[in-house]
Design a protein around this motif. Structure first.
Motif, PDB file in Angstrom:
ATOM      1  N   LEU A 150      -0.549 -10.483   4.759  1.00 53.23           N
ATOM      2  CA  LEU A 150      -0.399  -9.953   3.408  1.00 53.23           C
ATOM      3  C   LEU A 150       0.317  -8.611   3.487  1.00 53.23           C
ATOM      4  O   LEU A 150      -0.060  -7.745   4.293  1.00 53.23           O
ATOM      5  N   THR A 151       1.355  -8.432   2.668  1.00 57.16           N
ATOM      6  CA  THR A 151       2.107  -7.180   2.666  1.00 57.16           C
ATOM      7  C   THR A 151       1.167  -6.019   2.333  1.00 57.16           C
ATOM      8  O   THR A 151       0.544  -6.003   1.258  1.00 57.16           O
ATOM      9  N   PRO A 152       1.034  -5.051   3.224  1.00 54.86           N
ATOM     10  CA  PRO A 152      -0.003  -4.019   3.055  1.00 54.86           C
ATOM     11  C   PRO A 152       0.222  -3.058   1.894  1.00 54.86           C
ATOM     12  O   PRO A 152      -0.747  -2.542   1.327  1.00 54.86           O
ATOM     13  N   LEU A 174       1.176  -3.513  -1.122  1.00 55.86           N
ATOM     14  CA  LEU A 174       1.006  -4.064  -2.468  1.00 55.86           C
ATOM     15  C   LEU A 174      -0.167  -3.403  -3.188  1.00 55.86           C
ATOM     16  O   LEU A 174      -1.137  -2.970  -2.554  1.00 55.86           O
ATOM     17  N   GLU A 197      -3.670  -3.085  -5.115  1.00 55.36           N
ATOM     18  CA  GLU A 197      -4.907  -3.819  -4.830  1.00 55.36           C
ATOM     19  C   GLU A 197      -5.095  -5.002  -5.775  1.00 55.36           C
ATOM     20  O   GLU A 197      -5.610  -6.054  -5.376  1.00 55.36           O
ATOM     21  N   LYS A 233      -3.007  -7.809  -4.390  1.00 52.26           N
ATOM     22  CA  LYS A 233      -3.627  -8.358  -3.187  1.00 52.26           C
ATOM     23  C   LYS A 233      -4.798  -9.278  -3.539  1.00 52.26           C
ATOM     24  O   LYS A 233      -4.947 -10.361  -2.975  1.00 52.26           O
ATOM     25  N   THR A 234      -5.613  -8.830  -4.481  1.00 54.83           N
ATOM     26  CA  THR A 234      -6.767  -9.640  -4.905  1.00 54.83           C
ATOM     27  C   THR A 234      -6.316 -10.949  -5.516  1.00 54.83           C
ATOM     28  O   THR A 234      -6.882 -12.017  -5.226  1.00 54.83           O
ATOM     29  N   ALA A 288      -4.914 -13.263  -2.765  1.00 53.18           N
ATOM     30  CA  ALA A 288      -5.993 -13.801  -1.936  1.00 53.18           C
ATOM     31  C   ALA A 288      -6.762 -14.879  -2.684  1.00 53.18           C
ATOM     32  O   ALA A 288      -7.093 -15.934  -2.120  1.00 53.18           O
ATOM     33  N   LEU A 324       5.494 -11.889   0.369  1.00 56.08           N
ATOM     34  CA  LEU A 324       4.294 -11.122   0.045  1.00 56.08           C
ATOM     35  C   LEU A 324       3.075 -11.638   0.786  1.00 56.08           C
ATOM     36  O   LEU A 324       2.173 -10.861   1.128  1.00 56.08           O
ATOM     37  N   LEU A 325       3.055 -12.963   1.018  1.00 58.91           N
ATOM     38  CA  LEU A 325       1.865 -13.566   1.620  1.00 58.91           C
ATOM     39  C   LEU A 325       2.237 -14.806   2.413  1.00 58.91           C
ATOM     40  O   LEU A 325       3.069 -15.607   1.980  1.00 58.91           O
ATOM     41  N   ARG A 339      -0.241 -17.733   4.452  1.00 63.98           N
ATOM     42  CA  ARG A 339      -1.650 -18.051   4.708  1.00 63.98           C
ATOM     43  C   ARG A 339      -1.781 -19.522   5.095  1.00 63.98           C
ATOM     44  O   ARG A 339      -0.976 -20.355   4.729  1.00 63.98           O
TER      45      ARG A 339
END
Length: 222
Positions: free
Chosen positions: A81-83, A85, A87, A90-91, A94, A118-119, A121
């Motif tokens: 995950l791009t750090p 970003l 919060e 990010k939430t 995820a 961006l992500l 997974r």
């Protein structure tokens, strides 16, 4: 490695039982020294029932859907995950990725937005970078999803080298005109129409969140 079809025995059961019944009737007829009228009627009825079972088995082979052959995707499971970003983003990423990996046949996913990843997974591909090829560019330009039901049938699959190399099926779902949600499955023809509608709704929500928190750029055309 392909998983066995758990319904194969069920589909073959009427055919096997019908064939076994017909064989036993034939053996019984050959071993009977004198045939009575009642036995002749019973044999006729048994032959009819065996024929119906065999026909049912043959029809089940054609009518009942077979589970698609699934494979174990090549790669390591992970989350990138791009750090930098926000919060909230990010939430949202995820949450959305967890839902996709646990409620659909998706085994690998990439969120590509405003020219960057961006992500990533699930089962991760070797290449962490996304360079839009013809298929992804078409999704970005037309803002319409593309579903590759069986990857081995599409020469253009080579552009998706950021997914596991043995990905079997793929959906490119647009996130507005700024990016795309790229989903890889471990079995061909495994996404249902309901899955496609659900993914579209989830992508709309995710795209709305990204557009609110990330500074907009021009449409990606190169």
């Amino acid at each position: 490695m392909a998983k066995p079809d758990q319904n194969s025995v069920l589909r073959q059961l009427p055919f096997i039982v019908g064939g076994l019944g017909g064989t036993l009737l034939l053996i019984n007829r050959l071993l009977t020294p004198q045939l009575t009228e009642s036995q002749a009627r019973s044999d006729a009825l048994g032959v009819i029932l065996s024929a119906i079972l065999i026909l049912t088995g043959l029809l089940w082979q054609q009518v009942q859907p077979r589970s698609p052959d699934a494979v174990d995707l090549i790669g390591e499971e992970g989350l990138e995950l791009t750090p930098e970003l926000p919060e909230a983003v990010k939430t949202e990423l995820a949450w959305a990725s967890h839902l996709l990996l646990t409620n659909t046949v998706t085994r690998s996913l990439v969120v590509f937005y405003q020219g960057r990843v961006l992500l990533r997974r699930g089962i991760l591909g070797v290449n962490p970078e996304v360079k839009p090829g013809a298929i992804l560019k078409r999704v970005l330009d037309q803002q319409k999803p593309i579903y590759l039901v069986d990857m081995k049938l599409y020469p253009g699959r080579i552009e998706f080298d950021y997914l596991p190399e043995n990905t079997q099926g793929l959906i490119c779902q647009p996130l507005g005109n700024q990016g795309a949600l790229i989903l890889g499955a471990n079995a061909p023809r495994s996404y249902t129409k309901q899955d496609e509608r659900w993914i579209e709704g989830l992508a709309d929500k995710l795209g709305n969140t990204l557009s609110r928190y990330l500074e907009p750029t021009r449409s990606i055309e190169s």
